[in-house]
Design a protein around this motif. Structure first.
Motif, mmCIF file in Angstrom:
data_model
loop_
_atom_site.group_PDB
_atom_site.id
_atom_site.type_symbol
_atom_site.label_atom_id
_atom_site.label_comp_id
_atom_site.label_asym_id
_atom_site.label_seq_id
_atom_site.Cartn_x
_atom_site.Cartn_y
_atom_site.Cartn_z
ATOM 1 N N LEU A 191 0.806 -1.219 0.000
ATOM 2 C CA LEU A 191 0.000 0.000 0.000
ATOM 3 C C LEU A 191 0.843 1.275 0.000
ATOM 4 C CD1 LEU A 191 -2.952 -0.899 2.416
ATOM 5 C CD2 LEU A 191 -2.864 -1.020 -0.077
ATOM 6 N N ALA A 192 2.061 1.201 0.529
ATOM 7 C CA ALA A 192 2.937 2.374 0.496
ATOM 8 C C ALA A 192 3.206 2.769 -0.954
ATOM 9 C CB ALA A 192 4.250 2.082 1.216
ATOM 10 N N GLY A 193 3.039 4.045 -1.258
ATOM 11 C CA GLY A 193 3.236 4.536 -2.616
ATOM 12 C C GLY A 193 1.970 4.597 -3.443
ATOM 13 N N LYS A 194 0.887 3.962 -2.988
ATOM 14 C CA LYS A 194 -0.381 4.029 -3.698
ATOM 15 C C LYS A 194 -1.122 5.316 -3.315
ATOM 16 C CE LYS A 194 -0.253 0.137 -6.028
ATOM 17 N NZ LYS A 194 1.180 -0.186 -5.926
ATOM 18 N N LYS A 195 -2.131 5.690 -4.097
ATOM 19 C CA LYS A 195 -2.823 6.960 -3.905
ATOM 20 C C LYS A 195 -4.155 6.767 -3.174
ATOM 21 C CE LYS A 195 -1.063 8.622 -8.360
ATOM 22 N NZ LYS A 195 -1.487 8.976 -9.742
ATOM 23 N N VAL A 196 -4.465 7.726 -2.319
ATOM 24 C CA VAL A 196 -5.773 7.750 -1.666
ATOM 25 C C VAL A 196 -6.857 7.877 -2.736
ATOM 26 C CG1 VAL A 196 -7.279 9.050 -0.117
ATOM 27 C CG2 VAL A 196 -4.866 8.733 0.466
ATOM 28 N N GLY A 197 -7.969 7.164 -2.526
ATOM 29 C CA GLY A 197 -9.048 7.136 -3.513
ATOM 30 C C GLY A 197 -8.959 5.956 -4.447
ATOM 31 N N SER A 198 -7.977 5.076 -4.226
ATOM 32 C CA SER A 198 -7.732 3.943 -5.118
ATOM 33 C C SER A 198 -8.280 2.635 -4.551
ATOM 34 C CB SER A 198 -6.229 3.766 -5.349
ATOM 35 O OG SER A 198 -5.659 4.899 -5.952
ATOM 36 N N ARG A 199 -8.530 1.679 -5.463
ATOM 37 C CA ARG A 199 -8.750 0.277 -5.106
ATOM 38 C C ARG A 199 -7.503 -0.482 -5.542
ATOM 39 N NH1 ARG A 199 -14.265 -2.047 -6.851
ATOM 40 N NH2 ARG A 199 -14.772 -0.785 -5.010
ATOM 41 N N VAL A 200 -6.939 -1.245 -4.613
ATOM 42 C CA VAL A 200 -5.681 -1.952 -4.865
ATOM 43 C C VAL A 200 -5.916 -3.446 -4.670
ATOM 44 C CG1 VAL A 200 -3.285 -2.232 -4.123
ATOM 45 C CG2 VAL A 200 -4.344 0.044 -4.100
ATOM 46 N N MET A 201 -5.356 -4.253 -5.579
ATOM 47 C CA MET A 201 -5.353 -5.699 -5.426
ATOM 48 C C MET A 201 -3.978 -6.127 -4.941
ATOM 49 S SD MET A 201 -4.279 -8.801 -6.860
ATOM 50 C CE MET A 201 -3.953 -8.509 -8.591
ATOM 51 N N LEU A 202 -3.947 -6.880 -3.859
ATOM 52 C CA LEU A 202 -2.700 -7.428 -3.330
ATOM 53 C C LEU A 202 -2.737 -8.948 -3.378
ATOM 54 C CD1 LEU A 202 -2.058 -5.393 -0.023
ATOM 55 C CD2 LEU A 202 -1.168 -4.918 -2.309
#
Length: 326
Positions: A283-294
């Motif tokens: 999650l570090a480096g990703k932007k607020v307001g995003s959906r991220v798949m890990l």
């Protein structure tokens, strides 16, 4: 602002052993140390004044200048919508992001403001999380509103006061409500193609329902995978941030769900440093307001230890909506 131990709100397993204490933020005071007693009246009276004049910074989002209170303040909660917004209606229990200024009624001494910090407050309107004046006075208001309120001691910090705020002080606040979040909130970013057939596919719905996660019938990756599903345009997440999230986790083997904020109907607020390495690094480096798949391999998750419904040596798949930085 003092926060209660996050162990009370965290689903089994997601905290590492480091997450056993309390966290203090820098200067926020409205949630600092709420009165140890709940309000004796379940429905305190709300009146429309008196309230001091706002003499400068009169636009939404500008740091306001507020006159000294005139005469005696009300012993009830005085609330006025100075600028009416047209966004979502705030309900008790919601989270909100807001700029605010607070000062003492009879001296006009400013004891706190977020405008100078250039960092709005993100906090839940729930008993024990925020002073009762905010919890009661902001419920029913709309996003985009500027609200002024005068909070008597009984709905603030009580007879014991807080910091430089005496137990007899009425506090005056001007609050610009920027956004609100609840258990039906979703990220609203730009859709990003999911072209790798060897990786899970995550739903792109933004209706507040849990996105589907489709795990391929293939060998799990050996390394951490972190990819946008929806890319937001907010601030970049730092490793030291506390985040407000919607999330769901499933096992790579069989796709069984083992944890979800959606199923509880409650958002999660996590200090990133207290979470499994897969979340910290992904999650570090990703932007607020995003959906991220890990995709989190065992060495970035729980390793050879079982945790709740997660068997030992499990590869985990998450969808996470980063709603706000705390």
């Amino acid at each position: 602002m003092r926060r209660r131990s996050l162990l009370l709100a965290v689903p089994a397993g997601l905290l590492t052993l480091a997450g056993c204490g309390e966290e203090s933020s820098d200067k926020d005071k409205v949630g600092a140390s709420v009165s140890p007693e709940a309000s004796p009246d379940a429905s305190p009276k709300v009146v429309d004044g008196p309230l001091p004049a706002i003499t400068g910074g009169t636009k939404f989002g500008e740091k306001p200048v507020v006159a000294k209170g005139s005469g005696k303040p009300s012993t009830d909660l005085a609330v006025k919508t100075v600028i009416a917004g047209s966004g979502a209606t705030i309900a008790e229990g919601d989270w909100l992001r807001a700029h605010y200024l607070g000062q003492i009624w009879n001296t006009a001494e400013v004891f706190d403001n977020s405008y100078d910090r250039k960092k709005p407050l993100v906090i839940q309107l729930a008993q024990g999380k925020i002073i009762d004046g905010w919890r009661i006075g902001l419920a029913g208001k709309k996003v985009g509103s500027r609200v002024e309120m005068a909070v008597p001691p009984s709905l603030g910090y009580g007879e014991q006061g807080q910091g430089g705020i005496k137990g007899t002080d009425t506090m005056v606040f001007v609050i610009d409500v920027q956004e609100t979040f609840n258990g039906k909130s979703s990220a609203k970013g730009k859709e990003v193609p999911q072209d790798d057939v060897a990786l899970p596919k995550v739903g792109t719905n933004t209706d507040g329902k849990a996105p589907e996660i489709t795990v391929p019938k293939a060998a799990a990756p050996k390394k951490l995978v972190s990819q946008y599903v929806l890319e937001g345009d907010g601030e970049v997440v730092q490793a030291t941030d506390t985040l407000l999230l919607q999330y769901k986790g499933v096992l790579w083997d069989g796709g069984k769900e083992f944890d979800s904020s959606y199923s509880r109907g409650q958002l999660a607020d996590f200090p990133l440093q207290q979470l499994i390495k897969g979340w910290q690094e992904g999650l570090a480096g990703k932007k607020v307001g995003s959906r991220v798949m890990l995709v989190v391999p065992p060495d970035k998750g729980y390793g050879d230890q079982a945790s709740g419904e997660i068997p030992a040596n499990s590869t985990l798949v998450f969808t996470l909506d980063i709603l706000a930085k705390m």
